[in-house]
Design a protein around this motif. Structure first.
Motif, short mmCIF file in Angstrom:
data_model
loop_
_atom_site.label_atom_id
_atom_site.label_comp_id
_atom_site.label_asym_id
_atom_site.label_seq_id
_atom_site.Cartn_x
_atom_site.Cartn_y
_atom_site.Cartn_z
N VAL A 120 7.98 35.18 7.26
CA VAL A 120 8.30 36.47 7.87
C VAL A 120 7.27 36.66 8.97
O VAL A 120 6.06 36.75 8.70
N THR A 121 7.71 36.71 10.20
CA THR A 121 6.79 36.70 11.33
C THR A 121 6.06 38.03 11.47
O THR A 121 6.43 39.05 10.90
N SER A 122 5.01 38.01 12.26
CA SER A 122 4.17 39.19 12.50
C SER A 122 5.01 40.35 13.01
O SER A 122 5.80 40.21 13.95
N GLU A 163 -3.75 50.77 15.65
CA GLU A 163 -3.22 50.36 16.95
C GLU A 163 -1.89 51.06 17.26
O GLU A 163 -1.22 51.57 16.36
N HIS A 164 -1.53 51.05 18.54
CA HIS A 164 -0.26 51.63 18.94
C HIS A 164 0.90 50.72 18.52
O HIS A 164 0.73 49.51 18.33
N LEU A 165 2.06 51.30 18.38
CA LEU A 165 3.25 50.51 18.13
C LEU A 165 3.56 49.67 19.36
O LEU A 165 3.56 50.17 20.48
N ARG A 166 3.82 48.39 19.16
CA ARG A 166 3.98 47.47 20.28
C ARG A 166 5.40 47.45 20.85
O ARG A 166 5.60 47.26 22.04
N GLY A 212 6.30 38.88 16.85
CA GLY A 212 7.54 38.25 16.42
C GLY A 212 7.40 36.77 16.13
O GLY A 212 8.39 36.04 16.08
N ALA A 213 6.17 36.32 15.89
CA ALA A 213 5.91 34.91 15.62
C ALA A 213 4.76 34.82 14.62
O ALA A 213 4.35 35.82 14.02
N ILE A 214 4.26 33.63 14.43
CA ILE A 214 3.09 33.38 13.58
C ILE A 214 2.00 32.80 14.47
O ILE A 214 2.28 31.95 15.32
N HIS A 250 1.52 42.70 9.89
CA HIS A 250 1.54 41.88 8.68
C HIS A 250 2.60 40.79 8.81
O HIS A 250 3.50 40.85 9.66
N LEU A 251 2.51 39.80 7.93
CA LEU A 251 3.41 38.65 7.94
C LEU A 251 3.31 37.95 6.60
O LEU A 251 2.47 38.29 5.76
N SER A 252 4.16 36.95 6.40
CA SER A 252 4.00 36.05 5.24
C SER A 252 4.45 34.66 5.65
O SER A 252 5.32 34.49 6.50
N LEU A 253 3.84 33.67 5.02
CA LEU A 253 4.15 32.27 5.30
C LEU A 253 5.26 31.79 4.37
O LEU A 253 5.62 32.49 3.42
N PRO A 254 5.81 30.62 4.62
CA PRO A 254 6.87 30.10 3.74
C PRO A 254 6.37 29.90 2.31
O PRO A 254 5.16 29.82 2.05
N ASN A 255 7.32 29.80 1.39
CA ASN A 255 7.01 29.51 0.00
C ASN A 255 6.98 27.99 -0.16
O ASN A 255 8.03 27.34 -0.13
N TYR A 256 5.79 27.45 -0.36
CA TYR A 256 5.64 26.00 -0.52
C TYR A 256 5.62 25.60 -2.00
O TYR A 256 5.49 24.42 -2.32
#
Length: 293
Positions: A120-122, A163-166, A212-214, A250-256
């Motif tokens: 889930v990207t930033s 921070e401000h909303l981007r 919208g990325a990592i 916030h974000l999360s990485l894949p489930n390995y």
């Protein structure tokens, strides 16, 4: 996992089994999810259904494994999810955190499947759940399994809530017409994109390069790029609840790992002296209000 969490999974399994005749509640691709606001719809993995819209054979004995998430009106279904949402502990927490008249626009059940549950990207939640005259979104992220570095726990960037909303995810008036509704006014062009991002900061104001990325070089176990960008992991135990405002990056990485990482998430807003933006992707039918807590 306590009895309430077990009941959530049982309830979800029951709803999935009820849809096994035609998968009418299953949503694929980038379809606009406006119809999911007051119901529990299931969002399948991109390869779960065949060309005829039927569930592939490998998922017939375990339909849950075919799903990416469920949303966005799970909290409205009677039983474990609604009981939790309306529980004294959730209501008291929101008021202790300063929400005077909290209400619930949406809920999600995230499956984060073993080995294939994606990143889930930033992002900032208020991008998608925008209120005026100020941002009031708060996420309540309930871990139904232990969340670890290996199975895709949450990563947050401390201090980013100041921070401000981007950017803002809005209905495209070229598609919907100026009313932002399909009202037959004649100024709609359904060939245009349904949703677009509106930048809230210009490039000189926004130092974030991973929107919208990592961040680059984020591969575990070192995750060097995440730490360099200011993120920290938030591993937690089943039953733990994370609460954070809509501006937090916030974000999360894949489930390995070899096990799924399930979560149930509520997104709440302040109902007093604030307005839900009519530009938001999700809109309830006219004269229907969000659940009040």
């Amino acid at each position: 996992m306590d009895a309430q969490q077990d009941e959530m999974l049982r309830k979800l399994q029951q709803q999935v089994d009820q849809d096994d005749s035609n998968y009418s509640s299953w949503v694929t691709g980038e379809e606009l999810k406006t119809s999911t606001s007051k119901r529990c719809h299931f969002f399948d993995k991109h390869d779960a259904l065949d060309d005829e819209g039927e569930l592939k054979a490998e998922y017939q004995s375990d339909k849950i494994a075919a799903l990416n998430k469920a949303g966005h009106g799970i909290h409205l279904t009677k039983g474990a999810f609604q009981d939790y949402t309306r529980s004294e502990k959730v209501c008291n927490l929101l008021r202790e955190l300063g929400w005077q008249e909290p209400c619930v626009p949406q809920s999600m059940y995230i499956f984060k499947q073993a080995r294939i549950g994606g990143e889930v990207t930033s992002h900032q939640d208020s991008t998608f759940l925008y209120t005026t005259p100020r941002q009031t979104c708060i996420g309540l992220w309930l871990a139904l399994d232990d969340a670890t570095l290996e199975n895709g726990c949450l990563w947050v960037r401390p201090g980013s809530h100041h921070e401000h909303l981007r950017r803002q995810f809005v209905r495209n008036p070229k598609h919907f017409g100026e009313s932002l509704l399909y009202d037959g006014s004649g100024d709609e062009d359904h060939a245009e994109l349904k949703m677009i991002f509106r930048q809230k900061m210009n490039e000189s104001q926004n130092p974030i390069t991973w929107e919208g990325a990592i961040p680059e070089n984020a591969t575990p176990p070192e995750c060097v790029g995440l730490y360099e960008a200011g993120f920290i992991p938030v591993p937690c135990k089943a039953g733990d609840l994370l609460a954070f405002c809509g501006e937090l990056d916030h974000l999360s990485l894949p489930n390995y790992s070899s096990k799924a990482r399930h979560t149930f998430q509520l997104h709440c807003i302040e109902g007093k002296d604030t307005q839900w933006s009519k530009e938001n992707w999700m809109q309830y039918p006219p004269n229907v209000s969000f659940m009040k807590l």
